[in-house]
Design an enzyme around this catalytic site. Sequence first.
Site, PDB file in Angstrom:
ATOM      1  N   GLU A   1      -3.264 -22.123  -0.898  1.00 43.28           N
ATOM      2  CA  GLU A   1      -3.214 -23.129  -1.976  1.00 43.28           C
ATOM      3  C   GLU A   1      -3.452 -24.583  -1.559  1.00 43.28           C
ATOM      4  OE1 GLU A   1      -0.639 -20.996  -1.354  1.00 43.28           O
ATOM      5  OE2 GLU A   1      -1.006 -19.522  -2.920  1.00 43.28           O
TER       6      GLU A   1
ATOM      7  N   ASP B   1       4.403 -14.090   8.830  1.00 43.83           N
ATOM      8  CA  ASP B   1       3.741 -12.992   9.528  1.00 43.83           C
ATOM      9  C   ASP B   1       2.767 -13.586  10.537  1.00 43.83           C
ATOM     10  OD1 ASP B   1       2.559 -13.371   6.606  1.00 43.83           O
ATOM     11  OD2 ASP B   1       0.892 -12.864   7.912  1.00 43.83           O
TER      12      ASP B   1
END
Length: 238
Positions: free
Chosen positions: A186, A209
């Site tokens: 984003e 992650d």
Amino acid sequence: MGIPTTHIDAKSKDEIAKTVLMPGDPLRAKYIADNFLEDVTQFNHTRGMLGFTGYYKGKRISVMGSGMGIPSSLIYFNELFRFYDVECIIRIGTAGSMQENINLRDLVIATSACSDSSINEAVFGKYHFSTTPDFNLMLKAYETSKELGLNTHFEQVLSADQFYDDMPKEISDNLVQYGIACVEMETYGLYSIAKKLGKKALGIFTISDSLVTGETDSAENRQTAYTNMMKLALEIAE
Ligand code: HPA
């Protein structure tokens, strides 16, 4: 367009503070409102993209979900900046590490964002626009991060258009070599619209992650790391 806008219920500009913290997940916005803000009112229900306004240490702050990806989040960034006179949006999200020295639960602040998004092609033609945050906000994040003893990296991020992409290895290797810290979806849109409209923006991420090791953080560990990110964002909000 007037207010309420197509995607935000608030009937008056006063319902939304000048600074809005924006996680992708609307339930995370509710979590922040429930756990960190006082005297909370809800200003948005449309499409379940919950938005709240309350007080943190006496400062009036709003928090609202943005959805995932530039197309969703840019709708909210536009409407908040243009129709509700919001001055500052701080994105708080998760990202996947692309570097060996950036570990699960580390914080990353986006000193800039690159992207495969085409949103700026019509604006700049063959000239590539470098998206950057508000410098003073980033400086405040740097100082506050030190005070809070957080392990924060200040690096360029990739705002990818697809979570499940087919990026050739050659290109991902180049991104790593050029120092891109992590991937999210984003910030390139946020920094672009903020510059266009003369507003302030900053992207702060928790590494959830790792594309380097293939690890994903456990839900339990994630909570503490997210709390650090939220505290940092709440402290620097003006
Ligand atoms: N890719 C894109 N966005 C993300 C990721 C990812 O691996 N992790 C968290 N947000």
